[in-house]
Design an enzyme around this catalytic site. Structure first.
Site, PDB file in Angstrom:
ATOM      1  N   ASN A   1       0.855  -0.910   0.013  1.00 34.49           N
ATOM      2  CA  ASN A   1      -0.046   0.063  -0.271  1.00 34.49           C
ATOM      3  C   ASN A   1       0.882   1.495   0.321  1.00 34.49           C
ATOM      4  O   ASN A   1       1.478   2.045   0.820  1.00 34.49           O
ATOM      5  CB  ASN A   1      -1.107   0.102   1.064  1.00 34.49           C
ATOM      6  CG  ASN A   1      -1.955   0.753   1.389  1.00 34.49           C
ATOM      7  OD1 ASN A   1      -1.988   2.179   0.590  1.00 34.49           O
ATOM      8  ND2 ASN A   1      -2.949   1.141   2.303  1.00 34.49           N
TER       9      ASN A   1
ATOM     10  N   CYS B   1       0.660   5.822   2.039  1.00 35.64           N
ATOM     11  CA  CYS B   1       0.837   6.862   2.682  1.00 35.64           C
ATOM     12  C   CYS B   1       2.409   7.271   2.338  1.00 35.64           C
ATOM     13  O   CYS B   1       3.354   7.670   1.716  1.00 35.64           O
ATOM     14  CB  CYS B   1       1.734   5.613   3.923  1.00 35.64           C
ATOM     15  SG  CYS B   1       0.198   5.169   5.640  1.00 35.64           S
TER      16      CYS B   1
ATOM     17  N   LYS C   1       0.056  -1.269  -5.050  1.00 30.39           N
ATOM     18  CA  LYS C   1      -1.250  -0.701  -4.401  1.00 30.39           C
ATOM     19  C   LYS C   1      -0.979   0.601  -4.978  1.00 30.39           C
ATOM     20  O   LYS C   1      -0.463   1.247  -4.429  1.00 30.39           O
ATOM     21  CB  LYS C   1      -2.101  -1.397  -3.699  1.00 30.39           C
ATOM     22  CG  LYS C   1      -3.491  -0.091  -3.801  1.00 30.39           C
ATOM     23  CD  LYS C   1      -4.282  -0.926  -2.440  1.00 30.39           C
ATOM     24  CE  LYS C   1      -5.783   0.266  -3.017  1.00 30.39           C
ATOM     25  NZ  LYS C   1      -6.092  -0.689  -1.686  1.00 30.39           N
TER      26      LYS C   1
ATOM     27  N   GLY D   1     -15.231   2.836  -7.481  1.00 31.40           N
ATOM     28  CA  GLY D   1     -16.326   2.564  -7.850  1.00 31.40           C
ATOM     29  C   GLY D   1     -17.348   1.687  -8.610  1.00 31.40           C
ATOM     30  O   GLY D   1     -17.986   2.109  -8.797  1.00 31.40           O
TER      31      GLY D   1
END
Length: 307
Positions: A129, A132, A167, A245
């Site tokens: 991820n 950050c 990601k 979405g």
């Protein structure tokens, strides 16, 4: 005959829908109404080096066609995570798991990857991820800085030998990220994370969220995520998990046709707990009526010339 099974490196998934990190916590700690075990794979809530309590309340606010969240990567930290992992594994039974990690420095990512090796045989992939902030680069997020992202992938790749997923943020340079991270040994991409946003409570004359701003998800994000997946597909042949979405059969089909090999569905479940069932039957019907044998044929549409 149509088939929703898809290959995810060495694992065959029963369907191409993957639960994104964070939306459903650790799995066993949310309502069974979401039937989480029906996913082709489940991405666990992102782990950090130390326990995080998350941002101050309130953390969620609705927006037109979506929601803003400011959870703040609340999690028990890697030590706590590994202690409860047997419970998580037992809950999911035969549903494959993806472990997600995030750090504030490159060394954090390397340390976390080494710790995840303790459960390596129980997960099918490791997700980085990258949204950050890198504290050693002035707080700029890894996903907004190609050089920082390269450093993370290079360090983790030396430690982690199974499938590695990067990601990406909607603010990433997808052309440069795709080419650069593929060269560093990333095996797949997850695109995208939430889009930064905020809302203001005019009666209280202050932002709705305790952290002022948060991440936008839900149907409003779909056009952005489709464009990001499309851009990424133009520069890489690596597998892509398209996230952002998707709320209906039609929007899932759009994501496949944009070039996503797998589709992540998350916050739309809050409005429709039966969404996964609808997607499974709807995609199967579309493939059957279109005389297609599998979702791979949908993904191949993105590679056609003339678009």
């Amino acid at each position: 005959m149509t088939n929703l099974n898809v290959k995810f490196f060495d694992t065959v998934l029963k369907n191409p829908f993957i639960a994104p990190s964070g939306v459903f916590g650790l799995g066993y700690d949310v309502s069974e109404d979401y039937e989480l075990k029906k996913f082709g794979a489940f991405t666990l809530k992102t782990a950090t080096t130390k326990r995080r309590e998350g941002n101050i309340l309130p953390r969620i606010v609705e927006t037109p066609a979506g929601m803003l969240n400011s959870i703040g990567l609340q999690n028990p930290g890697i030590d706590g995570y590994l202690k409860i992992f047997p419970t998580i594994k037992d809950f999911f039974e035969d549903c494959p798991l993806i472990f997600s990690i995030s750090g504030e420095t490159v060394d954090d990512f390397e340390y976390l990857a080494k710790r995840v090796l303790e459960i390596e045989n129980d997960v099918i992939a490791l997700e980085l991820n990258l949204s950050c902030p890198n504290l050693r680069s002035g707080g700029v997020t890894f996903a907004s800085n190609v050089k920082d992202s390269i450093k993370v992938c290079k360090k983790v790749r030396k430690v982690w030998k199974k499938a590695l997923i990067a990601k990406l943020s909607p603010l990433s340079d997808f052309k440069e990220m795709g080419v650069s991270l593929e060269a560093e040994g990333v095996d797949a991409f997850c695109a995208i994370n939430t889009l930064p946003g905020m809302r203001i409570d005019i009666s209280k004359k202050r932002p709705f969220l305790g952290n002022i701003h948060g991440g936008l998800s839900g149907p409003a994000l779909l056009p952005v995520s489709l464009k990001c997946v499309w851009d990424l597909r133009r520069v890489t042949k690596l597998p892509i998990i398209g996230v952002g979405g998707v709320y209906s059969v039609e929007s899932a089909l759009e994501m496949f046709m944009a070039g996503a090999n797998y589709v992540g569905i998350g916050s739309s479940f809050y409005n429709n707990p039966k969404l996964l069932d609808e997607l499974l039957s709807g995609i199967e019907d579309f493939l059957s009526h279109s005389d297609m044998k599998g979702v791979e044929e949908l993904v191949s549409i993105a590679n056609r010339s003339g678009w």
